[in-house]
Design a protein around this motif. Structure first.
Motif, PDB file in Angstrom:
ATOM      1  N   ASN A 179       0.814  -1.213   0.000  1.00 37.15           N
ATOM      2  CA  ASN A 179       0.000   0.000   0.000  1.00 37.15           C
ATOM      3  C   ASN A 179       0.846   1.261   0.000  1.00 37.15           C
ATOM      4  O   ASN A 179       1.985   1.276   0.477  1.00 37.15           O
ATOM      5  CB  ASN A 179      -0.920   0.016   1.219  1.00 37.15           C
ATOM      6  N   GLU A 180       0.262   2.314  -0.557  1.00 34.20           N
ATOM      7  CA  GLU A 180       0.883   3.638  -0.487  1.00 34.20           C
ATOM      8  C   GLU A 180       0.740   4.166   0.942  1.00 34.20           C
ATOM      9  O   GLU A 180      -0.170   3.763   1.673  1.00 34.20           O
ATOM     10  CB  GLU A 180       0.177   4.589  -1.453  1.00 34.20           C
ATOM     11  N   PRO A 181       1.608   5.076   1.353  1.00 34.22           N
ATOM     12  CA  PRO A 181       1.415   5.720   2.662  1.00 34.22           C
ATOM     13  C   PRO A 181       0.062   6.426   2.701  1.00 34.22           C
ATOM     14  O   PRO A 181      -0.499   6.771   1.653  1.00 34.22           O
ATOM     15  CB  PRO A 181       2.564   6.730   2.739  1.00 34.22           C
ATOM     16  N   ALA A 182      -0.440   6.645   3.884  1.00 31.84           N
ATOM     17  CA  ALA A 182      -1.727   7.350   4.026  1.00 31.84           C
ATOM     18  C   ALA A 182      -1.633   8.716   3.337  1.00 31.84           C
ATOM     19  O   ALA A 182      -0.721   9.492   3.606  1.00 31.84           O
ATOM     20  CB  ALA A 182      -2.067   7.524   5.489  1.00 31.84           C
ATOM     21  N   PRO A 183      -2.564   9.016   2.435  1.00 32.89           N
ATOM     22  CA  PRO A 183      -2.504  10.309   1.731  1.00 32.89           C
ATOM     23  C   PRO A 183      -2.857  11.458   2.658  1.00 32.89           C
ATOM     24  O   PRO A 183      -3.574  11.290   3.645  1.00 32.89           O
ATOM     25  CB  PRO A 183      -3.545  10.150   0.627  1.00 32.89           C
ATOM     26  N   LYS A 184      -2.376  12.637   2.317  1.00 35.43           N
ATOM     27  CA  LYS A 184      -2.721  13.841   3.050  1.00 35.43           C
ATOM     28  C   LYS A 184      -4.102  14.310   2.622  1.00 35.43           C
ATOM     29  O   LYS A 184      -4.482  14.174   1.468  1.00 35.43           O
ATOM     30  CB  LYS A 184      -1.695  14.955   2.812  1.00 35.43           C
ATOM     31  N   ILE A 185      -4.840  14.830   3.564  1.00 34.61           N
ATOM     32  CA  ILE A 185      -6.183  15.329   3.273  1.00 34.61           C
ATOM     33  C   ILE A 185      -6.122  16.386   2.166  1.00 34.61           C
ATOM     34  O   ILE A 185      -5.317  17.329   2.227  1.00 34.61           O
ATOM     35  CB  ILE A 185      -6.827  15.925   4.534  1.00 34.61           C
ATOM     36  N   GLY A 186      -6.932  16.201   1.148  1.00 29.15           N
ATOM     37  CA  GLY A 186      -6.995  17.147   0.049  1.00 29.15           C
ATOM     38  C   GLY A 186      -5.989  16.906  -1.062  1.00 29.15           C
ATOM     39  O   GLY A 186      -6.062  17.556  -2.104  1.00 29.15           O
ATOM     40  N   ASP A 187      -5.081  15.958  -0.857  1.00 32.96           N
ATOM     41  CA  ASP A 187      -4.048  15.677  -1.874  1.00 32.96           C
ATOM     42  C   ASP A 187      -4.538  14.576  -2.808  1.00 32.96           C
ATOM     43  O   ASP A 187      -4.313  13.388  -2.573  1.00 32.96           O
ATOM     44  CB  ASP A 187      -2.746  15.258  -1.182  1.00 32.96           C
ATOM     45  N   VAL A 188      -5.206  14.987  -3.870  1.00 37.57           N
ATOM     46  CA  VAL A 188      -5.783  14.035  -4.831  1.00 37.57           C
ATOM     47  C   VAL A 188      -4.817  13.883  -6.003  1.00 37.57           C
ATOM     48  O   VAL A 188      -4.548  14.851  -6.736  1.00 37.57           O
ATOM     49  CB  VAL A 188      -7.153  14.524  -5.335  1.00 37.57           C
TER      50      VAL A 188
END
Length: 278
Positions: A267-276
């Motif tokens: 899995n990818e690291p947890a994305p940052k909020i709003g970073d699409v």
């Protein structure tokens, strides 16, 4: 006369007692954050192992774990959650009608969907990938899918995207469900199955398939999973706060390992909020 005076006094005391009791009941109801009939309705998939699945024991999967965590941060206990099946084609309509408070159901954030609903997140960055047999050594890149029998689930565009953009000679095989594709993959009737890597990992993590399949790791697209809410809902900000807390306290990573671990999902690291990611 004396008896009548006592009765009148008693009546006055009784009236005061009833008034106090009624007021006390109102205070209890309004002051209890988790009591009474308080409920939250959450949309999930019911048929995606590892993500959202209805089982004899309840509901399970990564989306379920994320949604449960968010609901708790919003002030709801697990028994106050009402789960509702949210099929892909119905998600925007369910939110617009108010059938659900929010949806966590492999719901990729796209500009077209953002015209109709709002999204919190993203909370997972997935990619289109392929699932192949564990002993497969010829399919090492998307181009190797040329002349391969690639499973296409009815109603899905994933396999057609591969054929159109990466492997024009791929031999598409139409199956009604992902489970049917997996059976075909196991018997050799097909060579690969394609959809989001998180969905593939969920299916491959089932006990009956453990060790039989592997992910190609091709990362052919970016799929930013968000939590859908009704347009303009103030839940968006509250859910974003809950998602950030889930990452910071380690619950997000645990949910990934619990649900996708058996498939060796990278899995990818947890994305940052709003970073699409486009």
């Amino acid at each position: 006369m004396k008896l009548r005076k006592v009765s009148a006094a008693s009546a006055a005391v009784l009236a005061l007692a009833l008034t106090a009791t009624a007021c006390g009941g109102d205070d209890k109801d309004s002051g209890s954050s988790g009591g009474g009939d308080k409920k939250i309705t959450i949309g999930i998939k019911f048929d995606q192992p590892g993500l959202g699945q209805k089982t004899p024991d309840g509901y399970a999967g990564f989306d379920v774990d994320v949604a449960t965590y968010v609901a708790k941060k919003l002030g709801y206990t697990e028994d106050q959650i009402e789960w509702k099946e949210s099929k892909s084609a119905d998600r925007e309509t369910m939110l617009q009608r108010g059938d659900v408070d929010f949806i966590a159901a492999t719901y990729s954030i796209t500009p077209k969907r953002e015209e109709k609903v709002d999204f919190a997140g993203p909370y997972l960055l997935a990619h289109q990938d392929v699932l192949i047999r564990a002993d497969e050594d010829k399919i090492k890149s998307p181009e190797d899918l040329n002349n391969a029998k690639l499973c296409s689930v009815t109603g899905s565009t994933s396999a057609q995207n591969v054929k159109d953009k990466l492997a024009p000679k791929a031999n598409l095989q139409k199956y009604p469900t992902y489970s049917a594709c997996l059976n075909g993959l196991q018997t050799g009737a097909i060579d690969a199955l394609t959809t989001d890597d998180s969905i593939l990992a969920g299916y491959a993590s089932q006990s009956q398939f453990k060790g039989k399949f592997k992910l190609g790791g091709f990362k052919m697209t970016n799929e930013n999973y968000g939590i859908g809410v009704k347009k303009g809902s103030d839940l968006k900000g509250k859910i974003n706060d809950a998602l950030e807390a889930m990452v910071s306290d380690g619950a997000w990573e645990k949910a990934v390992k619990d649900n996708f671990g058996p498939a060796d999902y990278k899995n990818e690291p947890a994305p940052k909020i709003g970073d699409v990611k486009s």
